[in-house]
Design a protein around this motif. Structure first.
Motif, PDB file in Angstrom:
ATOM      1  N   LEU A 157      23.936   0.737 -62.214  1.00 11.65           N
ATOM      2  CA  LEU A 157      23.750  -0.154 -63.362  1.00 11.65           C
ATOM      3  C   LEU A 157      22.387  -0.030 -64.031  1.00 11.65           C
ATOM      4  CD1 LEU A 157      25.390  -3.453 -62.005  1.00 11.65           C
ATOM      5  CD2 LEU A 157      26.475  -1.427 -63.027  1.00 11.65           C
ATOM      6  N   LEU A 158      21.669   1.061 -63.810  1.00  8.67           N
ATOM      7  CA  LEU A 158      20.333   1.173 -64.385  1.00  8.67           C
ATOM      8  C   LEU A 158      20.351   1.313 -65.904  1.00  8.67           C
ATOM      9  CD1 LEU A 158      18.434   3.412 -61.801  1.00  8.67           C
ATOM     10  CD2 LEU A 158      18.318   0.927 -62.109  1.00  8.67           C
ATOM     11  N   GLY A 159      21.511   1.555 -66.476  1.00  7.52           N
ATOM     12  CA  GLY A 159      21.633   1.583 -67.923  1.00  7.52           C
ATOM     13  C   GLY A 159      22.316   0.349 -68.490  1.00  7.52           C
ATOM     14  N   VAL A 160      22.551  -0.650 -67.635  1.00  7.05           N
ATOM     15  CA  VAL A 160      23.285  -1.865 -68.026  1.00  7.05           C
ATOM     16  C   VAL A 160      22.316  -3.040 -68.069  1.00  7.05           C
ATOM     17  CG1 VAL A 160      25.118  -3.471 -67.350  1.00  7.05           C
ATOM     18  CG2 VAL A 160      25.433  -0.998 -67.038  1.00  7.05           C
ATOM     19  N   ARG A 161      22.410  -3.881 -69.083  1.00  2.89           N
ATOM     20  CA  ARG A 161      21.533  -5.032 -69.189  1.00  2.89           C
ATOM     21  C   ARG A 161      21.992  -6.163 -68.281  1.00  2.89           C
ATOM     22  NH1 ARG A 161      17.737  -4.892 -73.314  1.00  2.89           N
ATOM     23  NH2 ARG A 161      16.817  -6.454 -71.931  1.00  2.89           N
ATOM     24  N   ARG A 162      21.023  -6.953 -67.856  1.00  6.16           N
ATOM     25  CA  ARG A 162      21.303  -8.098 -66.988  1.00  6.16           C
ATOM     26  C   ARG A 162      22.251  -9.084 -67.676  1.00  6.16           C
ATOM     27  NH1 ARG A 162      15.997  -9.760 -65.588  1.00  6.16           N
ATOM     28  NH2 ARG A 162      16.053  -8.247 -63.877  1.00  6.16           N
ATOM     29  N   ALA A 163      22.152  -9.195 -68.978  1.00  2.00           N
ATOM     30  CA  ALA A 163      23.028 -10.112 -69.719  1.00  2.00           C
ATOM     31  C   ALA A 163      24.493  -9.718 -69.563  1.00  2.00           C
ATOM     32  CB  ALA A 163      22.644 -10.127 -71.194  1.00  2.00           C
ATOM     33  N   ASP A 164      24.763  -8.415 -69.438  1.00  2.00           N
ATOM     34  CA  ASP A 164      26.149  -7.965 -69.273  1.00  2.00           C
ATOM     35  C   ASP A 164      26.716  -8.347 -67.909  1.00  2.00           C
ATOM     36  OD1 ASP A 164      26.487  -6.789 -71.790  1.00  2.00           O
ATOM     37  OD2 ASP A 164      25.491  -4.959 -71.151  1.00  2.00           O
ATOM     38  N   THR A 165      25.872  -8.319 -66.866  1.00  2.00           N
ATOM     39  CA  THR A 165      26.381  -8.709 -65.554  1.00  2.00           C
ATOM     40  C   THR A 165      26.723 -10.202 -65.533  1.00  2.00           C
ATOM     41  OG1 THR A 165      24.196  -9.177 -64.580  1.00  2.00           O
ATOM     42  CG2 THR A 165      24.994  -6.903 -64.462  1.00  2.00           C
ATOM     43  N   ARG A 166      25.896 -10.990 -66.179  1.00  2.00           N
ATOM     44  CA  ARG A 166      26.186 -12.433 -66.254  1.00  2.00           C
ATOM     45  C   ARG A 166      27.452 -12.686 -67.070  1.00  2.00           C
ATOM     46  NH1 ARG A 166      23.049 -16.041 -64.293  1.00  2.00           N
ATOM     47  NH2 ARG A 166      20.992 -15.514 -63.460  1.00  2.00           N
ATOM     48  N   GLN A 167      27.596 -11.917 -68.141  1.00  2.00           N
ATOM     49  CA  GLN A 167      28.776 -12.106 -68.976  1.00  2.00           C
ATOM     50  C   GLN A 167      30.045 -11.725 -68.230  1.00  2.00           C
ATOM     51  OE1 GLN A 167      28.938 -13.562 -72.115  1.00  2.00           O
ATOM     52  NE2 GLN A 167      31.097 -13.554 -71.507  1.00  2.00           N
ATOM     53  N   LEU A 168      30.003 -10.666 -67.448  1.00  2.22           N
ATOM     54  CA  LEU A 168      31.193 -10.279 -66.695  1.00  2.22           C
ATOM     55  C   LEU A 168      31.568 -11.352 -65.686  1.00  2.22           C
ATOM     56  CD1 LEU A 168      33.441  -8.353 -66.018  1.00  2.22           C
ATOM     57  CD2 LEU A 168      31.870  -7.103 -64.516  1.00  2.22           C
ATOM     58  N   CYS A 169      30.577 -11.932 -65.034  1.00  2.00           N
ATOM     59  CA  CYS A 169      30.875 -13.032 -64.102  1.00  2.00           C
ATOM     60  C   CYS A 169      31.573 -14.171 -64.839  1.00  2.00           C
ATOM     61  CB  CYS A 169      29.595 -13.524 -63.425  1.00  2.00           C
ATOM     62  SG  CYS A 169      28.912 -12.379 -62.206  1.00  2.00           S
ATOM     63  N   ALA A 170      31.083 -14.489 -66.035  1.00  2.00           N
ATOM     64  CA  ALA A 170      31.718 -15.548 -66.830  1.00  2.00           C
ATOM     65  C   ALA A 170      33.131 -15.142 -67.222  1.00  2.00           C
ATOM     66  CB  ALA A 170      30.880 -15.839 -68.070  1.00  2.00           C
ATOM     67  N   ASP A 171      33.318 -13.868 -67.607  1.00  2.00           N
ATOM     68  CA  ASP A 171      34.646 -13.389 -67.985  1.00  2.00           C
ATOM     69  C   ASP A 171      35.639 -13.506 -66.831  1.00  2.00           C
ATOM     70  OD1 ASP A 171      33.573 -12.717 -70.443  1.00  2.00           O
ATOM     71  OD2 ASP A 171      33.326 -10.583 -69.955  1.00  2.00           O
TER      72      ASP A 171
END
Length: 327
Positions: A157-171
């Motif tokens: 995930l070194l190219g993925v933003r932290r906001a995306d991980t939080r969003q996936l959890c919400a999804d």
């Protein structure tokens, strides 16, 4: 797995990592219960053939066992083949943050059963790591950041933003654990995350985290070439005892210092800093008859010392009483 932008971003990142490093598709995931590792686990289950979750309970806070149990339940609910809780003890030597990290990695390494362990470090974590390395002032190696794979540790995930991980959890309807240590201002990384990086983004007009991560990748690519050249130099200079000063002196500084650094590490040196390395390099480039340079890694009652003798660099274990045993 929903087809949301966050899900697609994480699945693509994990798929790319698996294609490059683990085509068999069997991996372990280091799961803390936080958003990054939870999202990584979900994406890994969607992309890998088999996923085993390893949950470390640091036992540093009240209720840590319940947090670990909840993470294990989330892992099995997401589809992990197994979920193992590893309870560890952190002694705090060298600082709580460093001691916890060392104990965590040791526990994961002992439990991984030969599998690579995926970790949830994101692009934001990479940017923080680069800034911490920059503050040390130890040259390009210190700001290369984290590698996407340094066996056995994988970081898809070194190219993925932290906001995306939080969003996936919400999804996915997942409730990540919020570790209070992640907002504790006594930790330097937390202050970088909450104060320094936001200020840099504001002053420089955005894109700072991505730029720092991109710089780390470029330096890592450059470093790989320099390391290869240094290995060749080391092989040539090592013909005979120690290293040939003449061979080292003829090489570019960046290559020579890397060769010396590797030679020192191979000889048992530990905790090498820029000061040690430049002092040993001066035995080659600024020779004035100076004595040896002590480097870390000595056994009880001895010192590990790099010396120049008869046109060659040598490493010796010097007894503290004065006698020497050359290597």
């Amino acid at each position: 797995m929903p087809e949301t932008p966050a899900a697609l971003a994480l699945r693509h990142a994990v798929r790319k990592w698996l294609d490059r490093y683990r085509p068999t598709g069997v991996v372990a995931v280091g799961l803390s219960g936080g958003a990054d590792s939870l999202a990584l686990t979900a994406a890994a289950v969607a992309e890998a053939d088999v996923v085993h979750a390893l949950i470390v309970d640091h036992d540093l806070q009240a209720g840590s066992a319940q947090v670990a149990a909840a993470a294990a339940a989330a892992a099995t609910g997401l589809g992990c083949r197994s979920a193992q809780v590893l309870r560890i003890r952190v002694d705090g030597g060298g600082g709580l943050e460093a001691a916890a990290r060392q104990a965590r990695y040791a526990a994961l390494d002992a439990a991984r059963d030969g599998l690579p362990v995926l970790l949830g470090h994101t692009l934001d974590d990479q940017a923080e790591t680069v800034l911490l390395g920059l503050a040390r002032g130890s040259g390009p190696r210190s700001i290369q950041g984290m590698a996407d794979f340094a066996d056995p540790w994988g970081r898809p995930l070194l190219g993925v933003r932290r906001a995306d991980t939080r969003q996936l959890c919400a999804d996915l309807g997942l409730e990540p654990h919020e570790d209070p240590h992640n907002s504790a201002a006594e930790f330097r990384r937390v202050r970088l995350r909450t104060e320094v990086l936001p200020l840099l983004e504001e002053v420089l007009g955005g894109g700072v985290a991505s730029a720092l991560a991109r710089t780390a990748g470029q330096l890592r690519d450059d470093g790989a070439v320099l390391d290869e050249l240094a290995a060749r130099l080391l092989s040539t200079a090592a013909a005979g005892p120690g290293l040939s000063v003449a061979e080292l002196a003829a090489a570019p500084a960046a290559v020579r210092r890397r060769a010396i650094r590797q030679w020192l590490l191979d000889g048992g040196a530990k905790g090498l800093g820029e000061k040690h390395l430049r002092s040993v390099d001066a035995l080659v480039t600024d020779w004035r008859g100076q004595g040896g340079v002590a480097v870390g890694g000595s056994a009880p009652g001895t010192r590990l010392v790099a010396v120049r003798e008869h046109g060659r660099l040598q490493m010796s274990r010097v007894r503290r009483l004065g006698s020497r045993e050359s290597q």
